[in-house]
Design a protein around this motif. Sequence first.
Motif: not given
Length: 395
Positions: A40, A44, A229, A232-233
């Motif tokens: 992250c 996130s 990004t 996690d995302a």
Amino acid sequence: MIPQRHYEKPLRETPFHPRTAPLNRLQNWGAWAGYMTPSCYGDSAMEHTGIRNTATLYDISPMIKYRIRGPEAADYLNRLTLRDAARLPVGAVHYTAWTDDAGQVMDDGTLFRLGADDFRLCCQERHLPWLLDSAWGFDVTIGDETDRIAGLALQGPVSATVLAAAGFDVSALKPFRLATFPLSAGEVTISRTGFTGDLGYELWTTPEDALVLWDHLMAHGAPLGLVPTGTDAVMLARTEAGFLTTNLDFIPAQQALREDRTRSPLELGLGWMIAWDKGPFTGRRALMAEREGKTSRWALVGLDIPGNVSAEGSILYHGKRREAGFVTAACWSPTLKRNIAIAHVAAKYADCRDLWVEIYALRELQYHKLMLPVTKTERPFFAPDRRRATPPGRF
């Protein structure tokens, strides 16, 4: 100055590290195939919002990549994998998997056909010894090119607009197709693929041109909302899409220590990809026996769960008493406003009737046990029309 010893820095840096490191405000790193990648950058939730509303860049360089060449490359891949590689057109990609002799999944991945006798296989785990052993008798060469290919995932509804602004016309590129464009003194290959279930692309170039590619995309994409990004995302987005992840949703057969932990493609909902009529392939006899004898032990299902507490890692019960399965991936979906899960359910409970999930919700340092009814639902959970529209919409 004493040089740094290898064990003092066990994780390698990707070709994009000079750009990702300064942006990683939290210094939140994760390990992926021996590389360090951002988990992250700062928030996130906002990074996931970027995936679904604008466009994002995700470093996929650690993905394992094998180059398979030779006059019998398609025949070899037909023997190795479940799908029919001979039917894959040049300039196309398909999602596939492969099994051991017992018909248990070793890994899944994407197969790129770069030429008539030239393929690239991308996956999560390392399989070179298995690939080489499986190549006995075939006129092919196999090499690991993970370190020689830098990759970026450009995902989100604005991704095609970003590419157009950067001078890459992908308007005619259909899903699971690829095209090559000039970049600096080299080139970049763009495939309409991804792991978010949204409109998106993956870009492949050499490590020498990696920073050129990053800077070029950010210069043209930042005014359109392009942001980096982290993992996690991306993992939240893949759960919304209902995609499987090796070592999270299934254990590769070659790594399993317990015989009952492995899964067949029929048990993972991948039976659709098996090309039964293409001839012999590794695991075919075992899979045919499973199909004809209806001996699958498990079913992989999508679930809707009441409330907004994630059920990840929870146990499923039939009639609130008998253990019936377990959840491998779950989330409260910000996109769908639903509490969703991917779960393994014992075959006899595959209809999910009278199935309940036991969730332990942490509320101010105390856990509260929730026993909630689940509803079977179709995967993918999230599948917008824009992911397949050709030409892609202008967002």
